[in-house]
Design a protein around this motif. Structure first.
Motif, PDB file in Angstrom:
ATOM      1  N   ASN A 129      -2.017  -4.215 -10.121  1.00 37.48           N
ATOM      2  CA  ASN A 129      -3.071  -3.530  -9.459  1.00 37.48           C
ATOM      3  C   ASN A 129      -3.196  -2.127  -9.784  1.00 37.48           C
ATOM      4  O   ASN A 129      -2.861  -1.836 -10.851  1.00 37.48           O
ATOM      5  N   ALA A 130      -3.872  -1.315  -8.832  1.00 39.36           N
ATOM      6  CA  ALA A 130      -4.014   0.020  -9.140  1.00 39.36           C
ATOM      7  C   ALA A 130      -3.276   0.945  -7.886  1.00 39.36           C
ATOM      8  O   ALA A 130      -3.930   1.803  -7.454  1.00 39.36           O
ATOM      9  N   LEU A 153      -7.169  -3.798  -6.715  1.00 39.60           N
ATOM     10  CA  LEU A 153      -6.788  -3.197  -5.706  1.00 39.60           C
ATOM     11  C   LEU A 153      -6.242  -1.819  -5.709  1.00 39.60           C
ATOM     12  O   LEU A 153      -5.459  -1.645  -6.690  1.00 39.60           O
ATOM     13  N   GLN A 154      -7.016  -0.598  -5.267  1.00 39.62           N
ATOM     14  CA  GLN A 154      -6.298   0.576  -5.328  1.00 39.62           C
ATOM     15  C   GLN A 154      -5.503   1.114  -4.000  1.00 39.62           C
ATOM     16  O   GLN A 154      -4.957   2.098  -4.133  1.00 39.62           O
ATOM     17  N   ILE A 182      -1.546 -11.351  -4.497  1.00 36.61           N
ATOM     18  CA  ILE A 182      -2.700 -10.983  -4.656  1.00 36.61           C
ATOM     19  C   ILE A 182      -2.535  -9.936  -6.074  1.00 36.61           C
ATOM     20  O   ILE A 182      -3.187  -8.982  -6.108  1.00 36.61           O
ATOM     21  N   GLU A 183      -1.707 -10.496  -7.000  1.00 33.49           N
ATOM     22  CA  GLU A 183      -1.425  -9.520  -8.239  1.00 33.49           C
ATOM     23  C   GLU A 183      -2.820  -9.922  -9.135  1.00 33.49           C
ATOM     24  O   GLU A 183      -3.587 -10.552  -9.099  1.00 33.49           O
ATOM     25  N   SER A 184      -3.044  -8.933  -9.931  1.00 31.71           N
ATOM     26  CA  SER A 184      -3.875  -8.663 -11.127  1.00 31.71           C
ATOM     27  C   SER A 184      -5.458  -8.792 -10.578  1.00 31.71           C
ATOM     28  O   SER A 184      -6.212  -9.569 -11.030  1.00 31.71           O
ATOM     29  N   GLY A 189       3.633  -2.869 -12.235  1.00 31.76           N
ATOM     30  CA  GLY A 189       2.466  -2.776 -13.038  1.00 31.76           C
ATOM     31  C   GLY A 189       1.353  -1.951 -12.180  1.00 31.76           C
ATOM     32  O   GLY A 189       0.044  -2.316 -12.470  1.00 31.76           O
ATOM     33  N   ASN A 190       1.963  -1.311 -11.383  1.00 37.24           N
ATOM     34  CA  ASN A 190       0.805  -0.372 -10.477  1.00 37.24           C
ATOM     35  C   ASN A 190       0.883   1.247 -10.756  1.00 37.24           C
ATOM     36  O   ASN A 190       1.347   1.565 -12.044  1.00 37.24           O
TER      37      ASN A 190
END
Length: 274
Positions: free
Chosen positions: A154-155, A133-134, A128-130, A176-177
């Motif tokens: 994601n975020a 999603l917070q 579920i990358e990129s 990368g979050n």
């Protein structure tokens, strides 16, 4: 067929135009796999749903934002690739495919996942990358056979405590979050083998030496003041990693990942179900 011509034809819903995009895919393939990646598709041709013995369906890199209810007929499907499309929500029909082992949803526009995802109890790999999603949807914690979770780019700011229930989980990618601290729940998951928290905002790492299953931790590109302590033989990728008890070269060479699961293979080389 050139991509520009495909893009033009994709706007035309006529059956002849759709067949042109599919290049005369009329019958069930002998290998039970259909790869329609990069065809500029805006809708899934319904006759694909008649291939009821289909095991692998790759729809990566198209312009899809919905799927037909007829997809439910593909009850033997084990691999479904929907990455690099325009989905803002996961079509609920996907949750009816109960034999799915691998589901690729990366590089879409998902902000959440439906509760119906819990029906996919055979799912072992979820990408579920990129997305947008917070938070990590708690329904993911109900996928009891999940072994690999890729939720990078994601975020995410934290992980739910229920994640510890996934006792089959071996690999978690969180690069990368927006994590400002190492997720506490991961400290209670002794069965994890790979933890990737590269490119976050973690300033301090707790000791990971008590995790007996750990083989690799990637923590580079964090504003951390320390390196995570690990047990002997565990590989670290990040600042001060040469301080690990295991001998290291100081050349700065990238450490090759040789475990079973590797990040981001191209659509044609995606991992097979076990």
């Amino acid at each position: 067929m050139g991509n520009s011509l495909k893009a033009i034809v994709a706007f035309v819903p006529a059956d002849k135009c759709q067949k042109y995009l599919l290049e005369d895919l009329e019958e069930m393939p002998v290998d039970k796999m259909v790869d329609l990646s990069g065809r500029q598709l805006r809708r899934l041709p319904l006759h694909i749903c008649s291939f009821r013995e289909l095991v692998k369906l790759y729809l990566s890199d198209n312009n899809l934002n919905h799927l037909p209810p007829e997809l439910e007929q593909l009850q033997n499907l084990q691999i479904l690739a929907l990455d690099f499309n325009n989905f803002k929500a996961l079509p609920l029909v996907v949750c009816t495919l109960k034999q799915l082992c691998i589901l690729y949803l990366g590089n879409n526009k998902l902000c959440s996942l439906p509760l119906e995802l819990r029906l996919l109890q055979n799912l072992k790999t979820l990408w579920i990358e990129s997305n947008c999603l917070q938070y990590l949807p708690e329904v993911v914690c109900e996928l009891s056979l999940l072994k690999t979770l890729h939720a990078g780019s994601n975020a995410l700011r934290s992980l739910p405590a229920q994640l510890r229930c996934l006792q089959e989980l071996r690999t978690i990618w969180l690069s990368g979050n927006l994590l400002s601290e190492f997720p506490p729940v991961l400290l209670d998951m002794p069965f994890l083998e790979v933890i990737d928290v590269d490119r976050n905002s973690i300033r301090f790492f707790p000791s990971l030496a008590h995790l007996p299953g750990l083989k690799l931790v990637i923590y580079d590109h964090n504003p951390c003041r320390n390196a995570p302590k690990v047990a002997k033989g565990v590989r670290r990728v990040g600042r001060w990693s040469e301080e690990t008890p295991e001998p290291r070269k100081r050349s700065g060479a990238v450490i090759e990942i040789t475990l079973d699961e590797k990040p981001s293979p191209p659509p044609a080389a995606k991992p097979e179900p076990e």
